[in-house]
Design an enzyme around this catalytic site. Sequence first.
Site, PDB file in Angstrom:
ATOM      1  N   HIS A   1      61.363   4.813  59.444  1.00 21.55           N
ATOM      2  CA  HIS A   1      62.307   6.014  59.889  1.00 21.55           C
ATOM      3  C   HIS A   1      63.493   6.022  59.105  1.00 21.55           C
ATOM      4  CE1 HIS A   1      60.225   5.198  64.108  1.00 21.55           C
ATOM      5  NE2 HIS A   1      59.495   6.305  63.512  1.00 21.55           N
TER       6      HIS A   1
ATOM      7  N   LYS B   1      54.392   8.647  78.303  1.00 15.24           N
ATOM      8  CA  LYS B   1      54.362   7.070  77.783  1.00 15.24           C
ATOM      9  C   LYS B   1      55.447   6.247  78.267  1.00 15.24           C
ATOM     10  CE  LYS B   1      53.702   8.271  72.541  1.00 15.24           C
ATOM     11  NZ  LYS B   1      54.396   8.171  71.446  1.00 15.24           N
TER      12      LYS B   1
ATOM     13  N   ARG C   1      52.823   9.339  56.586  1.00 22.85           N
ATOM     14  CA  ARG C   1      52.393   7.974  56.201  1.00 22.85           C
ATOM     15  C   ARG C   1      50.790   8.160  55.439  1.00 22.85           C
ATOM     16  NH1 ARG C   1      54.010   5.557  61.795  1.00 22.85           N
ATOM     17  NH2 ARG C   1      53.022   7.525  62.258  1.00 22.85           N
TER      18      ARG C   1
ATOM     19  N   SER D   1      56.400   2.041  65.204  1.00 24.28           N
ATOM     20  CA  SER D   1      56.979   1.382  66.129  1.00 24.28           C
ATOM     21  C   SER D   1      55.988   0.519  66.896  1.00 24.28           C
ATOM     22  CB  SER D   1      57.447   2.407  67.001  1.00 24.28           C
ATOM     23  OG  SER D   1      58.560   3.222  66.284  1.00 24.28           O
TER      24      SER D   1
HETATM   25  P1  ADP Z   1      55.829   6.050  65.640  1.00 22.66           P
HETATM   26  O1  ADP Z   1      55.923   5.836  67.039  1.00 22.66           O
HETATM   27  O2  ADP Z   1      54.335   6.329  65.082  1.00 22.66           O
HETATM   28  O3  ADP Z   1      56.661   5.431  64.697  1.00 22.66           O
HETATM   29  P2  ADP Z   1      57.515   8.456  65.716  1.00 22.66           P
HETATM   30  O4  ADP Z   1      57.503   9.433  66.709  1.00 22.66           O
HETATM   31  O5  ADP Z   1      58.521   7.509  66.246  1.00 22.66           O
HETATM   32  O6  ADP Z   1      56.284   7.570  65.614  1.00 22.66           O
HETATM   33  O7  ADP Z   1      57.764   8.854  64.449  1.00 22.66           O
HETATM   34  C1  ADP Z   1      58.554  10.215  64.142  1.00 22.66           C
HETATM   35  C2  ADP Z   1      58.494  10.512  62.742  1.00 22.66           C
HETATM   36  O8  ADP Z   1      58.455   9.652  61.909  1.00 22.66           O
HETATM   37  C3  ADP Z   1      57.034  11.369  62.604  1.00 22.66           C
HETATM   38  O9  ADP Z   1      57.097  12.315  61.666  1.00 22.66           O
HETATM   39  C4  ADP Z   1      56.458  10.060  61.781  1.00 22.66           C
HETATM   40  O10 ADP Z   1      55.167  10.276  60.935  1.00 22.66           O
HETATM   41  C5  ADP Z   1      57.288   9.445  60.952  1.00 22.66           C
HETATM   42  N1  ADP Z   1      57.224   8.086  60.641  1.00 22.66           N
HETATM   43  C6  ADP Z   1      56.903   7.132  61.648  1.00 22.66           C
HETATM   44  N2  ADP Z   1      56.969   5.672  60.988  1.00 22.66           N
HETATM   45  C7  ADP Z   1      57.222   6.181  59.423  1.00 22.66           C
HETATM   46  C8  ADP Z   1      57.040   5.448  58.259  1.00 22.66           C
HETATM   47  N3  ADP Z   1      56.748   4.130  58.466  1.00 22.66           N
HETATM   48  N4  ADP Z   1      57.172   6.063  57.080  1.00 22.66           N
HETATM   49  C9  ADP Z   1      57.571   7.398  57.034  1.00 22.66           C
HETATM   50  N5  ADP Z   1      57.411   8.152  58.251  1.00 22.66           N
HETATM   51  C10 ADP Z   1      57.228   7.616  59.272  1.00 22.66           C
END
Ligand code: ADP
Length: 167
Positions: free
Chosen positions: A17, A41, A90, A128
């Site tokens: 992130h 969730k 990703r 996450s």
């Molecule tokens: P997650 O729980 O899967 O990490 P989030 O809702 O917190 O998902 O993610 C928010 C945004 O950040 C989404 O667009 C997700 O695709 C992106 N994201 C999450 N992890 C990564 C990563 N490792 N690299 C790039 N983008 C990411």
Amino acid sequence: MRIAIYPGSFDPVTLGHLNIIERAASTVDQLIVGVLENQTKSPLFTADERVEMIEQVTKEMPNVSAKTFNGLTIDFARQCGAQLIVRGLRAITDFEYELQMAQTNRILAPEVDTVFFTTELKYAYLSSSTVKEVAHFGGDIECFLSPLVAERVYKKLANKNSSGGKS
Ligand code: ADP
């Protein structure tokens, strides 16, 4: 003034992130990270805790802020006066869902565009939920998170375990 929002759960914010935040922030005047207060969730951290951690890890980035939101992403974008929604991609598995959301949002709010940043390869398999699972089984999560976030995850899990999972 070019304003973008970066919505997500961020439970907790990972280095993946953070990489997207840094890159997106360098292309706009203001980046607002939107932490979704998802009632369905059951998150590890409250939305306020997630915002606070994002504020801490982005404190060297003056044009980045974080706040919680509820409801539709486009309503949050409008409240923030944002023209852009930032999302991270990703793998191909993200693509279908992200495309569907972007197309839907475009119909609902044609004045707001979605932009995608492809993940840094080393973070392509980082989420996450993976981090929480690794931490839950006592694995090392420090290569996935900022040190202060890793510390908070360990503390939260320890509290949860000592209170029988009630926190
Ligand atoms: P997650 O729980 O899967 O990490 P989030 O809702 O917190 O998902 O993610 C928010 C945004 O950040 C989404 O667009 C997700 O695709 C992106 N994201 C999450 N992890 C990564 C990563 N490792 N690299 C790039 N983008 C990411």
